[in-house]
Motif scaffolding. Structure first.
Motif, PDB file in Angstrom:
ATOM      1  N   GLY A   1      35.003   9.690 107.554  1.00 34.56           N
ATOM      2  CA  GLY A   1      34.135  10.711 106.984  1.00 34.56           C
ATOM      3  C   GLY A   1      34.796  11.962 106.462  1.00 34.56           C
ATOM      4  N   GLU A   2      36.100  11.935 106.227  1.00 32.04           N
ATOM      5  CA  GLU A   2      36.789  13.106 105.684  1.00 32.04           C
ATOM      6  C   GLU A   2      37.619  12.696 104.470  1.00 32.04           C
ATOM      7  OE1 GLU A   2      36.651  16.230 106.302  1.00 32.04           O
ATOM      8  OE2 GLU A   2      35.548  16.306 108.198  1.00 32.04           O
ATOM      9  N   GLN A   3      37.780  13.632 103.537  1.00 32.54           N
ATOM     10  CA  GLN A   3      38.558  13.390 102.331  1.00 32.54           C
ATOM     11  C   GLN A   3      39.825  14.231 102.395  1.00 32.54           C
ATOM     12  OE1 GLN A   3      39.861  11.781 100.011  1.00 32.54           O
ATOM     13  NE2 GLN A   3      38.378  11.776  98.332  1.00 32.54           N
ATOM     14  N   TYR A   4      40.906  13.633 102.905  1.00 30.61           N
ATOM     15  CA  TYR A   4      42.181  14.337 103.009  1.00 30.61           C
ATOM     16  C   TYR A   4      43.112  14.003 101.846  1.00 30.61           C
ATOM     17  CZ  TYR A   4      41.001  15.698 107.816  1.00 30.61           C
ATOM     18  OH  TYR A   4      40.412  16.232 108.927  1.00 30.61           O
ATOM     19  N   ARG A   5      42.651  13.150 100.923  1.00 28.37           N
ATOM     20  CA  ARG A   5      43.332  12.821  99.671  1.00 28.37           C
ATOM     21  C   ARG A   5      44.606  11.997  99.836  1.00 28.37           C
ATOM     22  NH1 ARG A   5      40.847  15.386  95.577  1.00 28.37           N
ATOM     23  NH2 ARG A   5      39.550  17.174  96.125  1.00 28.37           N
ATOM     24  N   ASP A   6      45.421  12.296 100.838  1.00 31.09           N
ATOM     25  CA  ASP A   6      46.707  11.593 100.957  1.00 31.09           C
ATOM     26  C   ASP A   6      47.123  11.547 102.422  1.00 31.09           C
ATOM     27  OD1 ASP A   6      49.083  10.343 100.425  1.00 31.09           O
ATOM     28  OD2 ASP A   6      50.064  12.070  99.534  1.00 31.09           O
ATOM     29  N   ILE A   7      46.449  10.702 103.193  1.00 29.32           N
ATOM     30  CA  ILE A   7      46.692  10.716 104.640  1.00 29.32           C
ATOM     31  C   ILE A   7      48.054  10.143 105.012  1.00 29.32           C
ATOM     32  CG2 ILE A   7      44.225  10.542 105.117  1.00 29.32           C
ATOM     33  CD1 ILE A   7      44.821   7.625 106.063  1.00 29.32           C
ATOM     34  N   LEU A   8      48.708   9.444 104.072  1.00 25.10           N
ATOM     35  CA  LEU A   8      50.016   8.866 104.374  1.00 25.10           C
ATOM     36  C   LEU A   8      51.170   9.797 104.021  1.00 25.10           C
ATOM     37  CD1 LEU A   8      49.539   5.156 103.217  1.00 25.10           C
ATOM     38  CD2 LEU A   8      49.043   6.209 105.425  1.00 25.10           C
ATOM     39  N   SER A   9      50.858  10.974 103.522  1.00 23.13           N
ATOM     40  CA  SER A   9      51.908  11.921 103.163  1.00 23.13           C
ATOM     41  C   SER A   9      52.743  12.284 104.384  1.00 23.13           C
ATOM     42  CB  SER A   9      51.287  13.189 102.566  1.00 23.13           C
ATOM     43  OG  SER A   9      52.285  14.178 102.351  1.00 23.13           O
ATOM     44  N   GLY A  10      54.070  12.268 104.202  1.00 26.42           N
ATOM     45  CA  GLY A  10      54.961  12.648 105.282  1.00 26.42           C
ATOM     46  C   GLY A  10      55.297  14.121 105.294  1.00 26.42           C
ATOM     47  N   TYR A  11      54.760  14.867 104.322  1.00 32.90           N
ATOM     48  CA  TYR A  11      54.999  16.313 104.251  1.00 32.90           C
ATOM     49  C   TYR A  11      53.832  17.007 104.933  1.00 32.90           C
ATOM     50  CZ  TYR A  11      57.483  20.257 102.007  1.00 32.90           C
ATOM     51  OH  TYR A  11      58.241  21.370 101.745  1.00 32.90           O
TER      52      TYR A  11
ATOM     53  N   LEU B   1      60.628   1.752 104.557  1.00 28.09           N
ATOM     54  CA  LEU B   1      59.232   1.345 104.533  1.00 28.09           C
ATOM     55  C   LEU B   1      59.096  -0.077 103.988  1.00 28.09           C
ATOM     56  CD1 LEU B   1      56.201   2.230 104.806  1.00 28.09           C
ATOM     57  CD2 LEU B   1      56.336   2.900 102.404  1.00 28.09           C
ATOM     58  N   HIS B   2      58.291  -0.881 104.658  1.00 30.49           N
ATOM     59  CA  HIS B   2      57.962  -2.234 104.200  1.00 30.49           C
ATOM     60  C   HIS B   2      56.483  -2.248 103.844  1.00 30.49           C
ATOM     61  CE1 HIS B   2      61.854  -3.789 105.605  1.00 30.49           C
ATOM     62  NE2 HIS B   2      61.683  -2.987 106.649  1.00 30.49           N
ATOM     63  N   PRO B   3      56.139  -2.197 102.539  1.00 29.12           N
ATOM     64  CA  PRO B   3      54.756  -1.978 102.109  1.00 29.12           C
ATOM     65  C   PRO B   3      53.733  -2.907 102.738  1.00 29.12           C
ATOM     66  CG  PRO B   3      56.246  -1.864 100.234  1.00 29.12           C
ATOM     67  CD  PRO B   3      57.059  -2.335 101.398  1.00 29.12           C
ATOM     68  N   ILE B   4      53.983  -4.223 102.730  1.00 30.65           N
ATOM     69  CA  ILE B   4      52.992  -5.166 103.236  1.00 30.65           C
ATOM     70  C   ILE B   4      52.847  -5.039 104.751  1.00 30.65           C
ATOM     71  CG2 ILE B   4      52.308  -7.574 103.385  1.00 30.65           C
ATOM     72  CD1 ILE B   4      52.274  -6.435 100.556  1.00 30.65           C
ATOM     73  N   ARG B   5      53.967  -5.094 105.445  1.00 28.57           N
ATOM     74  CA  ARG B   5      53.927  -5.017 106.910  1.00 28.57           C
ATOM     75  C   ARG B   5      53.366  -3.690 107.392  1.00 28.57           C
ATOM     76  NH1 ARG B   5      59.469  -4.310 109.773  1.00 28.57           N
ATOM     77  NH2 ARG B   5      58.985  -2.179 109.120  1.00 28.57           N
ATOM     78  N   ASP B   6      53.920  -2.582 106.880  1.00 27.52           N
ATOM     79  CA  ASP B   6      53.474  -1.275 107.343  1.00 27.52           C
ATOM     80  C   ASP B   6      52.062  -0.960 106.853  1.00 27.52           C
ATOM     81  OD1 ASP B   6      55.847  -0.603 108.754  1.00 27.52           O
ATOM     82  OD2 ASP B   6      56.835  -0.198 106.864  1.00 27.52           O
ATOM     83  N   GLY B   7      51.703  -1.472 105.663  1.00 25.68           N
ATOM     84  CA  GLY B   7      50.337  -1.285 105.190  1.00 25.68           C
ATOM     85  C   GLY B   7      49.337  -1.958 106.107  1.00 25.68           C
TER      86      GLY B   7
ATOM     87  N   GLY C   1      63.817   6.803 121.973  1.00 22.36           N
ATOM     88  CA  GLY C   1      63.167   5.531 121.680  1.00 22.36           C
ATOM     89  C   GLY C   1      63.432   5.083 120.264  1.00 22.36           C
ATOM     90  N   ARG C   2      62.458   4.362 119.691  1.00 22.50           N
ATOM     91  CA  ARG C   2      62.597   3.840 118.342  1.00 22.50           C
ATOM     92  C   ARG C   2      61.338   4.155 117.551  1.00 22.50           C
ATOM     93  NH1 ARG C   2      67.476   2.618 116.761  1.00 22.50           N
ATOM     94  NH2 ARG C   2      66.681   1.028 115.314  1.00 22.50           N
ATOM     95  N   GLY C   3      61.502   4.321 116.239  1.00 21.97           N
ATOM     96  CA  GLY C   3      60.364   4.515 115.361  1.00 21.97           C
ATOM     97  C   GLY C   3      60.093   5.979 115.044  1.00 21.97           C
ATOM     98  N   LYS C   4      59.524   6.207 113.854  1.00 20.71           N
ATOM     99  CA  LYS C   4      59.247   7.565 113.400  1.00 20.71           C
ATOM    100  C   LYS C   4      58.225   8.260 114.283  1.00 20.71           C
ATOM    101  CE  LYS C   4      57.734  10.193 109.341  1.00 20.71           C
ATOM    102  NZ  LYS C   4      57.278  10.126 107.929  1.00 20.71           N
ATOM    103  N   GLY C   5      57.196   7.544 114.669  1.00 24.79           N
ATOM    104  CA  GLY C   5      56.157   8.158 115.482  1.00 24.79           C
ATOM    105  C   GLY C   5      56.692   8.658 116.808  1.00 24.79           C
TER     106      GLY C   5
ATOM    107  N   PHE D   1      55.500   3.978 111.249  1.00 25.03           N
ATOM    108  CA  PHE D   1      54.992   4.753 110.132  1.00 25.03           C
ATOM    109  C   PHE D   1      53.497   5.040 110.244  1.00 25.03           C
ATOM    110  CE2 PHE D   1      58.907   3.119 108.251  1.00 25.03           C
ATOM    111  CZ  PHE D   1      59.381   4.262 107.619  1.00 25.03           C
ATOM    112  N   GLY D   2      52.825   4.465 111.239  1.00 24.04           N
ATOM    113  CA  GLY D   2      51.405   4.758 111.437  1.00 24.04           C
ATOM    114  C   GLY D   2      51.145   6.148 111.972  1.00 24.04           C
ATOM    115  N   ILE D   3      52.200   6.925 112.247  1.00 24.02           N
ATOM    116  CA  ILE D   3      52.017   8.252 112.833  1.00 24.02           C
ATOM    117  C   ILE D   3      51.218   9.175 111.931  1.00 24.02           C
ATOM    118  CG2 ILE D   3      54.263   9.024 111.934  1.00 24.02           C
ATOM    119  CD1 ILE D   3      52.608  10.126 115.249  1.00 24.02           C
ATOM    120  N   GLU D   4      51.435   9.112 110.604  1.00 27.21           N
ATOM    121  CA  GLU D   4      50.688   9.990 109.695  1.00 27.21           C
ATOM    122  C   GLU D   4      49.194   9.660 109.715  1.00 27.21           C
ATOM    123  OE1 GLU D   4      54.889   9.910 108.016  1.00 27.21           O
ATOM    124  OE2 GLU D   4      53.449   8.397 108.710  1.00 27.21           O
TER     125      GLU D   4
END
Length: 310
Positions: free
Chosen positions: A144-154, A207-213, A62-66, A172-175
């Motif tokens: 309700g959780e503090q994961y600090r960096d939910i967009l991290s790809g690592y 990554l497209h900041p506005i669109r993906d954000g 298919g297409r896309g990272k997710g 990119f919404g997969i993370e």
């Protein structure tokens, strides 16, 4: 025999010829021989470069990272542990020991690398920093959780835990979706500090900041429907009730001051206020049902654990 024979490194790619080979080699030099590159149909030689560097390469259907991540774990990975990273050389393969320690020790089943712990100059634009902070604050407020960096790809996770997540995001919404699903399924999550570097010259971001954000914010809100229904329905109810109150205020003011009635607007105000109150009530009821469901699941899991200990 390597200590990481049970680990597969997953690299989703799309036109990453400038960096993919060095990323594959870095992970292999760190002791991880099992590197899988799942490619979205690159036309710049990414697949050939990855193979020459020693990676196993498959092209996603298919297409896309997710979609690539889901397909890779479902169909192409047998190892019990998975390390997921981007192929743009922004992550340090030397951090993989810290990423895997919580998994191998049984402390967690999902590990997130916190890029903000050691973010190098130029690694992220000011706009992206602000966007990331807002998204992380929203995640904490909604889920309700503090994961600090939910967009991290690592990421690092057990294959079994990943298969329990209900993931549908293709891009990119997969993370974000993975973080929300970890909360929803009450999976043990560890956050470890990592280094985040500037993209090497010559490589371009997908990554497209506005669109993906915008997509990420919508994903956070959409997932609240089943993970925090009080927030989801309550916010809609608050908006509708407020709209009804504003319309009511306008109708009363114009009638009292100018003697002009607004029957249609008045009907709309009553309808909006009624809908808002109903949504608020539904939110409270849904939250109660979710709480009872979680209690029942917890009791069932304790009963299963007690039975297995005997």
């Amino acid at each position: 025999m390597s200590e990481y024979d049970d680990v597969c490194v997953l690299l989703p790619t799309m036109d990453e010829v400038e960096t993919v080979a060095r990323v594959v080699e870095a992970f292999r030099n760190a002791g991880l021989d099992g590197v899988l590159v799942i490619d979205g149909g690159s036309t710049d030689g990414t697949q050939e470069a990855a193979r020459e560097a020693g990676a196993r390469v498959v092209e996603q259907s298919g297409r896309g990272k997710g979609q690539a991540v889901r397909e890779a774990v479902r169909d192409h990975i047998d190892a019990p542990y998975v390390v997921m990273a981007d192929a743009d050389a922004t992550y340090d393969a030397g951090d993989v020991d810290a990423m895997l320690d919580p998994l191998l020790s049984g402390e967690a089943v999902h590990v997130i690398g916190n890029r903000f712990a050691d973010m190098r100059p130029g690694a992220m634009t000011q706009l992206n920093r602000i966007g990331n902070r807002l998204i992380n604050l929203s995640f904490r407020a909604i889920h309700g959780e503090q994961y600090r960096d939910i967009l991290s790809g690592y990421r690092a996770f057990t294959r079994e835990s990943f298969r329990r997540l209900h993931l549908t995001a293709d891009g990119f919404g997969i993370e974000t979706e993975m973080a929300v699903e970890c909360v929803k399924n009450r999976q043990s999550v560890a956050v470890v500090p990592i280094t985040y570097r500037e993209r090497p010259g010559g490589s371009a971001t997908n990554l497209h900041p506005i669109r993906d954000g915008g997509v990420i914010f919508l994903e956070l809100y959409r997932k609240a429907k089943t993970n925090n229904p009080l927030f989801y329905f309550g916010s809609l109810g608050a908006i509708s009730t407020s709209a009804g109150a504003l319309m009511t205020g306008y109708v009363l003011y114009d009638w009292i001051v100018n003697g002009i009635p607004h029957e249609i607007i008045a009907i709309g105000a009553v309808g909006a206020a009624t809908l808002g109150i109903q949504l608020l009530i539904f939110g409270f009821l849904a939250d109660m049902i979710l709480s009872l469901h979680r209690e029942q699941v917890a009791r069932y899991e304790r009963a299963v654990d007690d039975g297995s200990d005997r």
